[in-house]
Design a protein around this motif. Structure first.
Motif, PDB file in Angstrom:
ATOM      1  N   UNK A   1       9.214   9.631  69.123  1.00 56.47           N
ATOM      2  CA  UNK A   1       9.658  10.384  67.953  1.00 56.47           C
ATOM      3  C   UNK A   1       9.726  11.859  68.323  1.00 56.47           C
ATOM      4  N   UNK A   2      10.786  12.526  67.906  1.00 60.66           N
ATOM      5  CA  UNK A   2      10.900  13.972  68.109  1.00 60.66           C
ATOM      6  C   UNK A   2      11.136  14.654  66.778  1.00 60.66           C
ATOM      7  N   UNK A   3      10.302  15.648  66.509  1.00 61.00           N
ATOM      8  CA  UNK A   3      10.448  16.466  65.317  1.00 61.00           C
ATOM      9  C   UNK A   3      10.958  17.836  65.744  1.00 61.00           C
ATOM     10  N   UNK A   4      11.821  18.384  64.910  1.00 66.81           N
ATOM     11  CA  UNK A   4      12.430  19.660  65.269  1.00 66.81           C
ATOM     12  C   UNK A   4      12.052  20.742  64.265  1.00 66.81           C
ATOM     13  N   UNK A   5      11.777  21.918  64.805  1.00 67.67           N
ATOM     14  CA  UNK A   5      11.554  23.102  63.997  1.00 67.67           C
ATOM     15  C   UNK A   5      12.575  24.142  64.413  1.00 67.67           C
ATOM     16  N   UNK A   6      13.276  24.688  63.429  1.00 63.81           N
ATOM     17  CA  UNK A   6      14.310  25.674  63.704  1.00 63.81           C
ATOM     18  C   UNK A   6      14.059  26.914  62.865  1.00 63.81           C
ATOM     19  N   UNK A   7      14.104  28.084  63.503  1.00 63.75           N
ATOM     20  CA  UNK A   7      13.886  29.331  62.769  1.00 63.75           C
ATOM     21  C   UNK A   7      15.023  30.306  63.053  1.00 63.75           C
ATOM     22  N   UNK A   8      15.289  31.145  62.067  1.00 70.59           N
ATOM     23  CA  UNK A   8      16.401  32.087  62.183  1.00 70.59           C
ATOM     24  C   UNK A   8      15.910  33.532  62.247  1.00 70.59           C
ATOM     25  N   UNK A   9      14.587  33.726  62.360  1.00 69.78           N
ATOM     26  CA  UNK A   9      14.028  35.073  62.285  1.00 69.78           C
ATOM     27  C   UNK A   9      13.730  35.687  63.643  1.00 69.78           C
ATOM     28  N   UNK A  10      13.989  34.960  64.716  1.00 70.67           N
ATOM     29  CA  UNK A  10      13.734  35.474  66.061  1.00 70.67           C
ATOM     30  C   UNK A  10      12.246  35.768  66.288  1.00 70.67           C
ATOM     31  N   UNK A  11      11.385  34.999  65.623  1.00 73.72           N
ATOM     32  CA  UNK A  11       9.954  35.175  65.829  1.00 73.72           C
ATOM     33  C   UNK A  11       9.546  34.630  67.184  1.00 73.72           C
ATOM     34  N   UNK A  12       8.668  35.338  67.853  1.00 66.76           N
ATOM     35  CA  UNK A  12       8.271  34.946  69.199  1.00 66.76           C
ATOM     36  C   UNK A  12       7.341  33.730  69.214  1.00 66.76           C
ATOM     37  N   UNK A  13       6.380  33.729  68.306  1.00 65.09           N
ATOM     38  CA  UNK A  13       5.349  32.696  68.339  1.00 65.09           C
ATOM     39  C   UNK A  13       5.710  31.561  67.388  1.00 65.09           C
ATOM     40  N   UNK A  14       5.496  30.345  67.858  1.00 59.63           N
ATOM     41  CA  UNK A  14       5.730  29.183  67.016  1.00 59.63           C
ATOM     42  C   UNK A  14       4.585  28.208  67.201  1.00 59.63           C
ATOM     43  N   UNK A  15       4.304  27.444  66.131  1.00 57.90           N
ATOM     44  CA  UNK A  15       3.143  26.556  66.107  1.00 57.90           C
ATOM     45  C   UNK A  15       3.524  25.215  65.490  1.00 57.90           C
ATOM     46  N   UNK A  16       2.858  24.172  65.943  1.00 59.14           N
ATOM     47  CA  UNK A  16       2.912  22.871  65.289  1.00 59.14           C
ATOM     48  C   UNK A  16       1.509  22.497  64.831  1.00 59.14           C
ATOM     49  N   UNK A  17       1.404  22.117  63.554  1.00 58.29           N
ATOM     50  CA  UNK A  17       0.159  21.655  62.962  1.00 58.29           C
ATOM     51  C   UNK A  17       0.373  20.259  62.401  1.00 58.29           C
ATOM     52  N   UNK A  18      -0.743  19.544  62.243  1.00 60.65           N
ATOM     53  CA  UNK A  18      -0.721  18.335  61.450  1.00 60.65           C
ATOM     54  C   UNK A  18      -1.725  18.489  60.321  1.00 60.65           C
ATOM     55  N   UNK A  19      -1.396  17.890  59.189  1.00 60.52           N
ATOM     56  CA  UNK A  19      -2.262  17.982  58.022  1.00 60.52           C
ATOM     57  C   UNK A  19      -2.652  16.590  57.577  1.00 60.52           C
ATOM     58  N   UNK A  20      -3.940  16.355  57.525  1.00 60.17           N
ATOM     59  CA  UNK A  20      -4.487  15.070  57.099  1.00 60.17           C
ATOM     60  C   UNK A  20      -5.558  15.304  56.048  1.00 60.17           C
ATOM     61  N   UNK A  21      -5.704  14.386  55.125  1.00 56.19           N
ATOM     62  CA  UNK A  21      -6.740  14.535  54.084  1.00 56.19           C
ATOM     63  C   UNK A  21      -8.120  14.749  54.693  1.00 56.19           C
ATOM     64  N   UNK A  22      -8.829  15.737  54.172  1.00 58.95           N
ATOM     65  CA  UNK A  22     -10.182  16.003  54.655  1.00 58.95           C
ATOM     66  C   UNK A  22     -10.263  16.839  55.912  1.00 58.95           C
TER      67      UNK A  22
END
Lengths: 113, 114
Positions: free
Chosen positions: B19-40
Motif C-alpha cells: 500500500x502506498x499513501x501519498x501526501x502532497x503540499x503546495x507550500x514548499x515546506x521543507x519538513x514533512x512528517x507521517x504519523x499514525x493515530x490509534x485510540x489510546x
C-alpha cells in the motif's frame, strides 16, 4: 518515548462554562504546543508556549507551563458548542536540529448547548 | 490547512498487499512528517523528511518505508500490510527554519487492513 499524558481523557460541560485540560510530560522540552482535532479531521494548531514562558493567551485560550512539574494546562473560557473536539498537547525536545513532536493521548471535550 | 492533500482518503486492503499513501503540499515546506493515530495512543511519528531524498525513522517505523523525490510529495509505503497497520494516517508539514513554528496537518487517510 516522552509521550505526554492528558487528563481528563474526556470532559463534558455546558456552553458558557470553562474547560480545563492538563498535560504531563517526561523529559525537558524546548516548547509545548496544543492542537485541536474535530471528528474525522486533521489537527489544527492552537497555541505554542516556549520553555521559558509560564503563561500565554490567545483569544479564549489560556495556556500555562510549569517546567518544574513537567506539566501544562489549557483553559478554554466561555466554551461554545463549536469547541467540541479532541485536544492534544505535543512536546518538542528541540535537541535534533528541527522539530519532532511527541503527542499526548488527548482529551475529548463535549460542550452541550 | 497549508495546501496539504492526502490520497487516498480511505482504503481497504488485504493482509500481505503493498500500500502506498501519498501526501502532497503546495507550500514548499521543507519538513514533512507521517504519523499514525490509534485510540489510546494519540499521534505517533512514523517517518519524517528534512529535504528531498533526506528521510529518517520515527518512533514506530517498523513495516513502513518512505520516499521523497520532490519537495511537494512524501510517500508512505507499507510493503506488506498487516492488520496492526489499520489506522488513520496523517501527513504534516513544517515551514523551513521553523524550530519553534507549528506543524500543518493534512485531512488524514483511513486505512483498514483485513
Amino acid at each position: 518515548s516522552q509521550q505526554g499524558e492528558e487528563d481528563p481523557q474526556a470532559l463534558s460541560i455546558q456552553e458558557g462554562e470553562n474547560a480545563t485540560m492538563n498535560c504531563s510530560y517526561k523529559t525537558s522540552i524546548n516548547n509545548l504546543q496544543w492542537y485541536r482535532q474535530n471528528s474525522g479531521r486533521g489537527l489544527v494548531h492552537l497555541i505554542l508556549i516556549r520553555s521559558n514562558e509560564r503563561e500565554k493567551h490567545s483569544g479564549r485560550l489560556r495556556v500555562t507551563l510549569d517546567t518544574s512539574k513537567k506539566s501544562s494546562s489549557l483553559l478554554i473560557t466561555a466554551s461554545r458548542a463549536a469547541d467540541t473536539a479532541s485536544y492534544f498537547c505535543a512536546t518538542d525536545s528541540g535537541n535534533t536540529g528541527f522539530q519532532k513532536l511527541v503527542f499526548g493521548t488527548g482529551t475529548r471535550l463535549l460542550v452541550s448547548p | 490547512d497549508a495546501g496539504i492533500t492526502q490520497s487516498p482518503r480511505h482504503k481497504v486492503t488485504e493482509t500481505g498487499t503493498p500500500v502506498t499513501l501519498r501526501c502532497h503540499q503546495t507550500e514548499n515546506h521543507r519538513y514533512m512528517y507521517w504519523y499514525r493515530q490509534d485510540p489510546g495512543h494519540g499521534l505517533r511519528l512514523i517517518h519524517y523528511s528534512y529535504g528531498v531524498k533526506d528521510t529518517d525513522k520515527g518512533e514506530v517505523s517498523d513495516g513502513y518505508s518512505v520516499s521523497r523525490s520532490k519537495t511537494e510529495d512524501f510517500l508512505l509505503t507499507l510493503e506488506s500490510a498487516t492488520s496492526s497497520q489499520t489506522s488513520v494516517y496523517f501527513c504534516a508539514t513544517l515551514p523551513p527554519g521553523a524550530l519553534t513554528d507549528t506543524q500543518y496537518f493534512g485531512p488524514g487517510t483511513r486505512l483498514t487492513v483485513l
